[in-house]
Design a protein around this motif. Structure first.
Motif, PDB file in Angstrom:
ATOM      1  N   ASN A 115      41.936  19.159  17.744  1.00 32.17           N
ATOM      2  CA  ASN A 115      42.174  20.259  19.358  1.00 32.17           C
ATOM      3  C   ASN A 115      43.229  21.227  18.616  1.00 32.17           C
ATOM      4  O   ASN A 115      43.867  22.203  20.390  1.00 32.17           O
ATOM      5  N   ALA A 116      43.057  22.107  17.846  1.00 36.05           N
ATOM      6  CA  ALA A 116      43.562  23.066  17.588  1.00 36.05           C
ATOM      7  C   ALA A 116      44.785  22.834  17.175  1.00 36.05           C
ATOM      8  O   ALA A 116      45.557  21.698  16.644  1.00 36.05           O
TER       9      ALA A 116
ATOM     10  N   VAL B 101      39.663  27.606  12.193  1.00 40.99           N
ATOM     11  CA  VAL B 101      39.213  26.779  11.101  1.00 40.99           C
ATOM     12  C   VAL B 101      39.538  25.701  12.061  1.00 40.99           C
ATOM     13  O   VAL B 101      39.040  24.631  12.028  1.00 40.99           O
ATOM     14  N   ALA B 102      39.529  25.631  13.494  1.00 39.60           N
ATOM     15  CA  ALA B 102      39.768  24.509  14.592  1.00 39.60           C
ATOM     16  C   ALA B 102      39.827  25.399  15.742  1.00 39.60           C
ATOM     17  O   ALA B 102      39.985  26.896  16.518  1.00 39.60           O
ATOM     18  N   VAL B 103      39.121  25.393  16.895  1.00 36.46           N
ATOM     19  CA  VAL B 103      38.496  25.313  18.048  1.00 36.46           C
ATOM     20  C   VAL B 103      38.592  24.178  19.349  1.00 36.46           C
ATOM     21  O   VAL B 103      38.027  23.153  18.632  1.00 36.46           O
ATOM     22  N   HIS B 104      39.313  24.250  20.100  1.00 34.32           N
ATOM     23  CA  HIS B 104      39.617  23.440  21.458  1.00 34.32           C
ATOM     24  C   HIS B 104      39.049  23.515  22.974  1.00 34.32           C
ATOM     25  O   HIS B 104      39.506  24.663  23.338  1.00 34.32           O
TER      26      HIS B 104
ATOM     27  N   GLU C 191      31.162  15.718  24.243  1.00 29.61           N
ATOM     28  CA  GLU C 191      30.330  15.722  23.161  1.00 29.61           C
ATOM     29  C   GLU C 191      29.370  16.636  23.095  1.00 29.61           C
ATOM     30  O   GLU C 191      29.414  17.318  22.063  1.00 29.61           O
ATOM     31  N   GLU C 192      28.851  17.402  24.044  1.00 29.00           N
ATOM     32  CA  GLU C 192      28.577  18.506  24.216  1.00 29.00           C
ATOM     33  C   GLU C 192      29.081  19.898  23.668  1.00 29.00           C
ATOM     34  O   GLU C 192      29.158  20.482  23.088  1.00 29.00           O
ATOM     35  N   ALA C 193      30.136  19.664  24.325  1.00 30.08           N
ATOM     36  CA  ALA C 193      31.648  20.145  24.183  1.00 30.08           C
ATOM     37  C   ALA C 193      31.693  20.488  22.517  1.00 30.08           C
ATOM     38  O   ALA C 193      31.822  21.744  21.628  1.00 30.08           O
ATOM     39  N   ARG C 194      32.327  19.430  21.947  1.00 29.87           N
ATOM     40  CA  ARG C 194      31.501  19.437  20.825  1.00 29.87           C
ATOM     41  C   ARG C 194      31.347  20.214  20.154  1.00 29.87           C
ATOM     42  O   ARG C 194      31.609  20.957  18.602  1.00 29.87           O
ATOM     43  N   ILE C 195      29.882  20.204  19.891  1.00 31.52           N
ATOM     44  CA  ILE C 195      29.078  20.389  19.338  1.00 31.52           C
ATOM     45  C   ILE C 195      29.294  22.399  20.121  1.00 31.52           C
ATOM     46  O   ILE C 195      28.638  22.640  18.533  1.00 31.52           O
ATOM     47  N   VAL C 196      29.741  22.653  20.750  1.00 35.67           N
ATOM     48  CA  VAL C 196      29.796  24.188  20.484  1.00 35.67           C
ATOM     49  C   VAL C 196      30.737  25.033  20.468  1.00 35.67           C
ATOM     50  O   VAL C 196      31.258  25.618  19.518  1.00 35.67           O
TER      51      VAL C 196
END
Length: 262
Positions: A64-65, A180-183, A218-223
């Motif tokens: 979650n950044a 290293v992380a994107v939320h 789930e689609e947001a996680r793919i992005v």
């Protein structure tokens, strides 16, 4: 020369035979390619001068950044001691492992003592060290790539107003210059749970109402993964597996990283 970011599987093991002294000078960096169930994905940065490792940083980013693992542990927010009875905070144990590598100049000195990836070779460290060992091996095998294009920190941008009941935001964590992380998520105008959580709880209903491939979260996680794997903030025409609109995400991503450029 174009940099190639090193991403490795949590289970990757590389032969130790190629790791000797007199490495090429420069900055080495590698991060795991996926977030495990714990929500923390590890990364390692090494600096080599005059053929020897002079600096090592073992860190982690959250799915979650937000703040990296070292900061969370130092602030007492990780809770490993209270929850798991650890001998010391995570950051102190990680520091002991880092010092062992600098002292020995040989990653094989941090031998694994069990299948779970612990070690008996480092005094003061009972944490799972296999990710560190694997990342060091991967980074050194790939060669120096230098620091990334961004200043380390946590960056966030959000929309100015609500639309259709939600207001999007994007948060980014940068370590050693790399993302290293994107939320990506959205606040709910009614003050309830965010969009991702509602999607996980089945309350958003994007698939049922809009015929999408997967739930919104789930689609947001793919992005998000697309950015992590490519390190590119340029908006593509499409992302495989994602039917949601990309404009809000990439607009906010670009805005968040505007002040992060070196």
């Amino acid at each position: 020369m174009k940099k190639k970011l090193i991403l490795i599987s949590v289970f990757l093991i590389i032969s130790t035979s190629i790791f000797a002294l007199n490495q090429k000078d420069g900055v080495y960096f590698a991060q795991e390619d996926k977030f495990p169930d714990s929500g923390w994905k590890y990364n390692v940065t090494l600096v080599v001068k005059n053929g020897k490792i002079t600096s090592v940083s073992w860190n982690g980013s959250n799915i979650n950044a937000g703040d990296p693992k070292i900061v969370v542990s130092r602030d007492g927010r990780y809770g490993m001691e209270a929850k798991g009875g650890a001998m010391a905070p995570w950051w102190k144990q990680a520091q002991a492992v880092e010092k062992q590598l600098i002292k020995s100049q040989d990653i094989s000195s941090i031998t694994l003592s069990d299948k779970e990836g612990h070690t008996d070779a480092v005094s003061g460290a009972s944490i799972h060290v296999a990710p560190f060992v694997n990342l060091v091996k991967a980074a050194l095998a790939a060669g120096p790539i230098g620091y990334g294009p961004y200043k380390d920190g946590v960056y966030k941008a959000e929309e100015a107003a609500f639309g259709h009941g939600y207001k999007y935001f994007v948060e980014v964590t940068v370590t050693s210059g790399y993302i290293v992380a994107v939320h990506w998520d959205a606040y709910a105008e009614d003050g309830g749970t965010n969009k991702a959580q509602r999607s996980k709880d089945g309350e958003y209903g994007m698939q049922k109402n809009g015929g999408s491939l997967a739930p919104w979260w789930e689609e947001a996680r793919i992005v998000e993964d697309k950015v992590l794997n490519s390190q590119s903030v340029g908006q593509p025409d499409a992302i495989s597996g994602a039917t949601i609109g990309l404009d809000p995400f990439y607009t906010l991503l670009t805005k968040a990283l505007t002040k992060a450029k070196r």
